[in-house]
Write a protein that holds these residues in place. Structure first.
Motif, mmCIF file in Angstrom:
data_model
loop_
_atom_site.group_PDB
_atom_site.id
_atom_site.type_symbol
_atom_site.label_atom_id
_atom_site.label_comp_id
_atom_site.label_asym_id
_atom_site.label_seq_id
_atom_site.Cartn_x
_atom_site.Cartn_y
_atom_site.Cartn_z
ATOM 1 N N GLY A 150 -35.069 0.400 16.074
ATOM 2 C CA GLY A 150 -35.360 -0.761 15.232
ATOM 3 C C GLY A 150 -34.158 -1.430 14.621
ATOM 4 O O GLY A 150 -33.889 -2.600 14.913
ATOM 5 N N PRO A 151 -33.388 -0.729 13.777
ATOM 6 C CA PRO A 151 -32.277 -1.406 13.094
ATOM 7 C C PRO A 151 -31.181 -1.900 14.039
ATOM 8 O O PRO A 151 -30.566 -2.939 13.785
ATOM 9 C CB PRO A 151 -31.734 -0.329 12.151
ATOM 10 N N LEU A 152 -30.920 -1.148 15.114
ATOM 11 C CA LEU A 152 -29.920 -1.520 16.114
ATOM 12 C C LEU A 152 -30.428 -1.127 17.488
ATOM 13 O O LEU A 152 -31.234 -0.191 17.619
ATOM 14 C CB LEU A 152 -28.595 -0.778 15.867
ATOM 15 N N PRO A 153 -29.964 -1.784 18.549
ATOM 16 C CA PRO A 153 -30.245 -1.272 19.888
ATOM 17 C C PRO A 153 -29.674 0.143 20.023
ATOM 18 O O PRO A 153 -28.548 0.403 19.598
ATOM 19 C CB PRO A 153 -29.526 -2.250 20.811
ATOM 20 N N LEU A 154 -30.443 1.036 20.616
ATOM 21 C CA LEU A 154 -30.019 2.426 20.774
ATOM 22 C C LEU A 154 -29.632 2.710 22.219
ATOM 23 O O LEU A 154 -30.359 2.350 23.152
ATOM 24 C CB LEU A 154 -31.146 3.383 20.387
ATOM 25 N N LEU A 155 -28.481 3.374 22.387
ATOM 26 C CA LEU A 155 -28.103 3.940 23.678
ATOM 27 C C LEU A 155 -28.245 5.452 23.565
ATOM 28 O O LEU A 155 -27.525 6.095 22.799
ATOM 29 C CB LEU A 155 -26.661 3.580 24.037
ATOM 30 N N ALA A 156 -29.192 6.006 24.293
ATOM 31 C CA ALA A 156 -29.394 7.449 24.285
ATOM 32 C C ALA A 156 -28.319 8.105 25.148
ATOM 33 O O ALA A 156 -27.927 7.583 26.195
ATOM 34 C CB ALA A 156 -30.773 7.787 24.823
ATOM 35 N N ILE A 157 -27.847 9.275 24.708
ATOM 36 C CA ILE A 157 -26.828 10.004 25.457
ATOM 37 C C ILE A 157 -27.099 11.495 25.336
ATOM 38 O O ILE A 157 -27.641 11.958 24.337
ATOM 39 C CB ILE A 157 -25.403 9.649 24.955
ATOM 40 N N GLY A 158 -26.724 12.226 26.369
ATOM 41 C CA GLY A 158 -26.834 13.675 26.330
ATOM 42 C C GLY A 158 -27.886 14.219 27.274
ATOM 43 O O GLY A 158 -29.079 14.083 27.001
ATOM 44 N N GLY A 159 -27.463 14.796 28.404
ATOM 45 C CA GLY A 159 -28.372 15.462 29.319
ATOM 46 C C GLY A 159 -29.329 14.548 30.043
ATOM 47 O O GLY A 159 -30.423 14.970 30.431
ATOM 48 N N LEU A 160 -28.921 13.304 30.267
ATOM 49 C CA LEU A 160 -29.839 12.317 30.844
ATOM 50 C C LEU A 160 -29.606 12.146 32.343
ATOM 51 O O LEU A 160 -28.522 11.760 32.773
ATOM 52 C CB LEU A 160 -29.660 10.962 30.148
ATOM 53 N N ASP A 161 -30.644 12.449 33.136
ATOM 54 C CA ASP A 161 -30.678 12.061 34.536
ATOM 55 C C ASP A 161 -31.647 10.883 34.651
ATOM 56 O O ASP A 161 -32.108 10.351 33.624
ATOM 57 C CB ASP A 161 -31.093 13.239 35.420
ATOM 58 N N ALA A 162 -31.970 10.468 35.857
ATOM 59 C CA ALA A 162 -32.824 9.291 35.998
ATOM 60 C C ALA A 162 -34.209 9.477 35.370
ATOM 61 O O ALA A 162 -34.662 8.605 34.620
ATOM 62 C CB ALA A 162 -32.934 8.891 37.471
ATOM 63 N N PRO A 163 -34.918 10.574 35.628
ATOM 64 C CA PRO A 163 -36.235 10.723 34.985
ATOM 65 C C PRO A 163 -36.148 10.743 33.457
ATOM 66 O O PRO A 163 -36.972 10.134 32.770
ATOM 67 C CB PRO A 163 -36.747 12.058 35.533
ATOM 68 N N ARG A 164 -35.147 11.418 32.927
ATOM 69 C CA ARG A 164 -35.007 11.458 31.466
ATOM 70 C C ARG A 164 -34.555 10.114 30.916
ATOM 71 O O ARG A 164 -34.917 9.760 29.783
ATOM 72 C CB ARG A 164 -34.025 12.557 31.081
ATOM 73 N N ALA A 165 -33.776 9.366 31.677
ATOM 74 C CA ALA A 165 -33.394 8.021 31.238
ATOM 75 C C ALA A 165 -34.626 7.135 31.107
ATOM 76 O O ALA A 165 -34.756 6.351 30.158
ATOM 77 C CB ALA A 165 -32.395 7.418 32.223
ATOM 78 N N ARG A 166 -35.547 7.263 32.040
ATOM 79 C CA ARG A 166 -36.793 6.490 31.957
ATOM 80 C C ARG A 166 -37.590 6.909 30.718
ATOM 81 O O ARG A 166 -38.148 6.061 30.004
ATOM 82 C CB ARG A 166 -37.616 6.692 33.231
ATOM 83 N N GLN A 167 -37.623 8.209 30.444
ATOM 84 C CA GLN A 167 -38.320 8.685 29.248
ATOM 85 C C GLN A 167 -37.668 8.143 27.975
ATOM 86 O O GLN A 167 -38.358 7.790 27.016
ATOM 87 C CB GLN A 167 -38.309 10.215 29.221
#
Length: 200
Positions: A150-167
Motif C-alpha cells: 500500500g504505502p509503496l510498491p513492494l519488491l519481494a526478495i528472498g528464495g523466489l523462483d517462478a512459482p513463488r514469484a507468482r505467489q
C-alpha cells in the motif's frame, strides 16, 4: 515505471548474459556493490556498475546500485537500494534527488517510514529462506507482503523462483528481485522467461 523483475548482479556473475536478459524483457538490474564474497576496491565496483549500465540500458532497462549512493552517481546508474545500515533514505534523497530510491523493509511500519523519507519503492524480505546471502533474518512469508502493501510498491526478495514469484504478486507485491533463480539454472534466459511470465 518500476520494473516488476530485478536481477541482482555481482562480480562473479556472467555479464555476457545481461544484454540477452534485457532483450527478453527484464527491465531492472541491481548491482551488489557490498557484501561480496571476494573484497573489491571501489574502483572495481565502479567499473562493474558501468559495465552493467552499458550492457542493459540500450535495451531499456534501469540499473540500481546496492547500498552505495556514491557509486550510483559516479557510475551514472538510475538508482540506489539502501539497507538498514546504509545512508538514511532521507539523506540519500537530499543529495541525489533524481535517483530511483529503494529501501529494505521488513514490515508495514518500515515501509511507511521509507515512504515518508522519500523512497520510491520498498524491498521486502526475505520472503522465503534463501542461501544467496548469509546472515539474513528469518523468512517473513507471503502474509507479510499483504500486510505491508500500500504505502509503496513492494519488491519481494528472498528464495523466489517462478512459482513463488507468482505467489508474491498475488499477495500484493509489485514485483520481485532475484539472485539464484536466474544465476543457478543452467539456462538463465529460460529462467528469465519463466520469471517474466510469473510477474506479468
Amino acid at each position: 515505471m518500476l520494473p516488476r523483475l530485478f536481477c541482482l548482479v555481482g562480480p562473479a556473475d556472467d555479464l555476457s548474459v545481461l544484454p540477452g536478459l534485457a532483450r527478453l524483457g527484464i527491465r531492472g538490474f541491481q548491482v551488489r556493490a557490498k557484501h561480496w564474497s571476494t573484497p573489491v576496491s571501489d574502483r572495481q565496483a565502479l567499473e562493474l556498475v558501468r559495465r552493467v549500465v552499458a550492457a542493459v540500458r540500450p535495451h531499456g532497462a534501469v540499473v540500481v546500485v546496492d547500498d552505495r549512493v556514491d557509486l550510483a552517481l559516479a557510475g551514472a546508474a538510475d538508482g540506489v537500494h539502501l539497507g538498514a545500515l546504509d545512508l538514511p533514505v532521507a539523506e540519500a534523497r537530499r543529495i541525489a534527488p533524481g535517483l530511483l530510491l529503494g529501501a529494505t523493509c521488513r514490515d508495514r511500519d518500515e515501509v511507511c517510514r521509507a515512504a515518508a523519507d522519500g523512497a520510491d519503492y520498498a524491498g521486502l524480505g526475505p520472503v522465503f529462506d534463501t542461501v544467496s546471502k548469509p546472515g539474513l533474518p528469518p523468512a517473513l512469508g507471503l502474509a507479510a507482503i499483504t500486510a505491508a502493501a500500500g504505502p509503496l510498491p513492494l519488491l519481494a526478495i528472498g528464495g523466489l523462483d517462478a512459482p513463488r514469484a507468482r505467489q508474491a504478486r498475488e499477495a500484493g507485491a509489485h514485483g520481485v528481485a532475484v539472485i539464484g533463480a536466474l544465476w543457478r539454472p543452467p539456462d538463465p534466459l529460460q529462467a528469465a522467461r519463466e520469471l517474466l511470465d510469473a510477474v506479468a
